[in-house]
Design a protein around this motif. Structure first.
Motif, PDB file in Angstrom:
ATOM      1  N   UNK A 136       0.988  -1.327  -0.026  1.00 56.28           N
ATOM      2  CA  UNK A 136       0.084   0.036  -0.093  1.00 56.28           C
ATOM      3  C   UNK A 136       0.847   1.232   0.065  1.00 56.28           C
ATOM      4  N   UNK A 137       1.835   1.173   1.041  1.00 51.54           N
ATOM      5  CA  UNK A 137       2.593   2.503   0.826  1.00 51.54           C
ATOM      6  C   UNK A 137       3.502   2.873  -0.242  1.00 51.54           C
ATOM      7  N   UNK A 138       3.802   1.456  -0.801  1.00 51.89           N
ATOM      8  CA  UNK A 138       4.538   1.977  -2.435  1.00 51.89           C
ATOM      9  C   UNK A 138       3.616   2.559  -3.358  1.00 51.89           C
ATOM     10  N   UNK A 139       2.524   2.079  -3.340  1.00 53.83           N
ATOM     11  CA  UNK A 139       1.362   2.333  -4.293  1.00 53.83           C
ATOM     12  C   UNK A 139       1.120   3.783  -4.225  1.00 53.83           C
ATOM     13  N   UNK A 140       0.914   4.159  -2.890  1.00 52.00           N
ATOM     14  CA  UNK A 140       0.439   5.580  -2.538  1.00 52.00           C
ATOM     15  C   UNK A 140       1.426   6.551  -3.024  1.00 52.00           C
ATOM     16  N   UNK A 192      -1.691   2.479   9.926  1.00 51.97           N
ATOM     17  CA  UNK A 192      -1.250   1.306  10.523  1.00 51.97           C
ATOM     18  C   UNK A 192      -1.566   0.276   9.111  1.00 51.97           C
ATOM     19  N   UNK A 193      -2.531   0.489   8.139  1.00 53.47           N
ATOM     20  CA  UNK A 193      -2.537  -0.371   7.160  1.00 53.47           C
ATOM     21  C   UNK A 193      -1.258  -0.249   6.286  1.00 53.47           C
ATOM     22  N   UNK A 194      -0.633   0.932   6.187  1.00 51.01           N
ATOM     23  CA  UNK A 194       0.351   1.162   5.432  1.00 51.01           C
ATOM     24  C   UNK A 194       1.669   0.657   5.889  1.00 51.01           C
ATOM     25  N   UNK A 195       1.629   0.835   7.179  1.00 47.89           N
ATOM     26  CA  UNK A 195       2.966   0.125   7.966  1.00 47.89           C
ATOM     27  C   UNK A 195       3.035  -1.227   8.237  1.00 47.89           C
ATOM     28  N   UNK A 196       1.910  -1.806   8.081  1.00 45.98           N
ATOM     29  CA  UNK A 196       1.636  -3.228   8.299  1.00 45.98           C
ATOM     30  C   UNK A 196       1.294  -3.613   9.515  1.00 45.98           C
TER      31      UNK A 196
END
Length: 95
Positions: free
Chosen positions: A4-8, A31-35
């Motif tokens: 997610x973080x990469x895509x964002x 929290x989703x982005x960081x896992x």
């Protein structure tokens, strides 16, 4: 496991924009982005929809190699690329 973080970053979407897009707090989005937190399946579906990606693109490959998943337009034809074989077939078509 999630990208997610990469895509964002690729799409230049901020955490606050992302949170708003999927209807969660900025803390949950972070929290989703960081896992730290794993989203439920319906949330994953929504994330894929709002980011305009195939849901499989949200995950890092687990069996090595790179994830191939996309479309290529060549001479007014659209080619789906899901595997190395698909990519090789496209390259053979181009030659």
């Amino acid at each position: 496991m999630l990208r997610i973080d990469e895509i964002l970053k690729e799409k230049r979407i901020s955490n606050s924009e992302f949170a708003s897009m999927i209807g969660v707090s900025e803390t949950s989005a972070s929290a989703f982005k960081s896992g730290k937190t794993k989203p439920k399946f319906d949330t994953l579906v929504k994330i894929a929809e709002v980011l305009d990606v195939d849901i499989r693109q949200l995950f890092k490959p687990t069996k090595g190699g790179e994830l191939l998943n996309g479309f290529v337009e060549y001479e007014d034809e659209i080619y789906r690329i899901y595997s190395k074989e698909d990519l090789q077939n496209l390259l053979n078509t181009i030659k």
